[in-house]
Design an enzyme around this catalytic site. Structure first.
Site, PDB file in Angstrom:
ATOM      1  N   VAL A  17      -8.192 -37.043 -37.412  1.00  0.00           N
ATOM      2  CA  VAL A  17      -8.617 -38.418 -37.704  1.00  0.00           C
ATOM      3  C   VAL A  17     -10.137 -38.581 -37.574  1.00  0.00           C
ATOM      4  O   VAL A  17     -10.741 -39.386 -38.288  1.00  0.00           O
ATOM      5  CB  VAL A  17      -7.889 -39.392 -36.741  1.00  0.00           C
ATOM      6  CG1 VAL A  17      -8.459 -40.795 -36.823  1.00  0.00           C
ATOM      7  CG2 VAL A  17      -6.400 -39.418 -37.064  1.00  0.00           C
ATOM      8  N   TYR A  18     -10.777 -37.805 -36.705  1.00  0.00           N
ATOM      9  CA  TYR A  18     -12.222 -37.947 -36.502  1.00  0.00           C
ATOM     10  C   TYR A  18     -13.065 -37.293 -37.606  1.00  0.00           C
ATOM     11  O   TYR A  18     -14.284 -37.457 -37.625  1.00  0.00           O
ATOM     12  CB  TYR A  18     -12.629 -37.403 -35.125  1.00  0.00           C
ATOM     13  CG  TYR A  18     -12.311 -38.340 -33.967  1.00  0.00           C
ATOM     14  CD1 TYR A  18     -11.628 -39.544 -34.176  1.00  0.00           C
ATOM     15  CD2 TYR A  18     -12.702 -38.041 -32.672  1.00  0.00           C
ATOM     16  CE1 TYR A  18     -11.335 -40.402 -33.119  1.00  0.00           C
ATOM     17  CE2 TYR A  18     -12.418 -38.899 -31.599  1.00  0.00           C
ATOM     18  CZ  TYR A  18     -11.733 -40.079 -31.831  1.00  0.00           C
ATOM     19  OH  TYR A  18     -11.465 -40.922 -30.782  1.00  0.00           O
ATOM     20  N   SER A  29     -11.609 -32.888 -33.085  1.00  0.00           N
ATOM     21  CA  SER A  29     -12.362 -33.746 -34.026  1.00  0.00           C
ATOM     22  C   SER A  29     -12.034 -33.533 -35.501  1.00  0.00           C
ATOM     23  O   SER A  29     -12.551 -34.272 -36.344  1.00  0.00           O
ATOM     24  CB  SER A  29     -13.892 -33.613 -33.855  1.00  0.00           C
ATOM     25  OG  SER A  29     -14.355 -34.349 -32.745  1.00  0.00           O
ATOM     26  N   ASP A  82      -3.056 -35.856 -29.449  1.00  0.00           N
ATOM     27  CA  ASP A  82      -3.040 -36.683 -28.235  1.00  0.00           C
ATOM     28  C   ASP A  82      -1.640 -37.293 -28.036  1.00  0.00           C
ATOM     29  O   ASP A  82      -1.043 -37.200 -26.952  1.00  0.00           O
ATOM     30  CB  ASP A  82      -4.107 -37.775 -28.396  1.00  0.00           C
ATOM     31  CG  ASP A  82      -4.416 -38.534 -27.116  1.00  0.00           C
ATOM     32  OD1 ASP A  82      -3.929 -38.147 -26.045  1.00  0.00           O
ATOM     33  OD2 ASP A  82      -5.164 -39.529 -27.209  1.00  0.00           O
ATOM     34  N   ASP A 127       2.420 -25.590 -32.422  1.00  0.00           N
ATOM     35  CA  ASP A 127       2.330 -26.828 -31.656  1.00  0.00           C
ATOM     36  C   ASP A 127       1.793 -26.526 -30.249  1.00  0.00           C
ATOM     37  O   ASP A 127       2.426 -25.785 -29.490  1.00  0.00           O
ATOM     38  CB  ASP A 127       3.746 -27.419 -31.576  1.00  0.00           C
ATOM     39  CG  ASP A 127       3.801 -28.743 -30.845  1.00  0.00           C
ATOM     40  OD1 ASP A 127       2.811 -29.133 -30.194  1.00  0.00           O
ATOM     41  OD2 ASP A 127       4.859 -29.387 -30.917  1.00  0.00           O
TER      42      ASP A 127
END
Ligand code: ADP
Length: 170
Positions: A124-125, A121, A32, A8
């Protein structure tokens, strides 16, 4: 020097951690969200204070901004916005490379000697993990050649990502 850490990123006591932010810089999901939760409300306030370059955009894709780390063990957070993967023909590789270059330049300008990156990226990207890691390692190598006293940490949340970087760093 480059090294791989699996875990993490919010727990790393480095000079700066990089956040895979979005253009508004006001938090989101994935890494984020984890960074904002761990850093506390002051990080949100600091991001809000970053001037907009156009409505709703504090950090355009490929650029980077720096804030304090507040409650994080890391001293600073460098916010960068990776490209959304749209098949590879929309300048994604150049924009992802710019994220690494601009984040590292900002770290150096601010006296940060150790910088940890998540796999920008690739969540989710949707950027393919191997292709993204190749760009990350290439840009870090180029940067470190000019800044041999600095340390770049690739913080991989999954064992799979750590293995991808492991192969590249041999
Ligand atoms: P993006 O929108 O840039 O794709 P994501 O946050 O969805 O960003 O994912 C980017 C990477 O961050 C993924 O590889 C994901 O597994 C990883 N990630 C998610 N949470 C953490 C965390 N706490 N520390 C490090 N990496 C994380």
């Amino acid at each position: 020097m480059m090294r791989i850490v699996q875990g993490d990123i919010t727990e790393l006591a480095v000079d700066a951690i990089v956040n895979a932010a979005n253009e508004a810089m006001l938090g989101g999901g994935g890494v984020d969200g984890a960074i904002h939760r761990a850093a506390g409300r002051e990080l949100f306030e600091a991001c809000l204070a970053v001037p907009e370059v156009r409505p709703g955009v504090r950090c355009p894709t490929g650029e980077a901004r720096i804030t304090p780390g507040f409650r994080l063990p890391a001293g600073r957070v460098i916010h960068t916005v990776g490209p959304v993967w749209r098949g590879g023909g929309r300048g994604e590789a150049e924009r992802l490379a710019a994220c690494y270059r601009n984040s590292l330049a900002l770290a150096a300008e601010n006296g940060c000697r150790s910088v940890a990156f998540p796999c920008i990226s690739t969540g989710v990207y949707g950027y393919p993990a191997e292709a993204a890691a190749e760009i990350a390692v290439r840009e870090a190598r180029t940067f470190l050649a000019a800044h041999p006293d600095m340390e770049v940490v690739f913080c991989c949340f999954s064992a799979r990502d750590a293995a991808v970087y492991g192969k590249l760093l041999g």
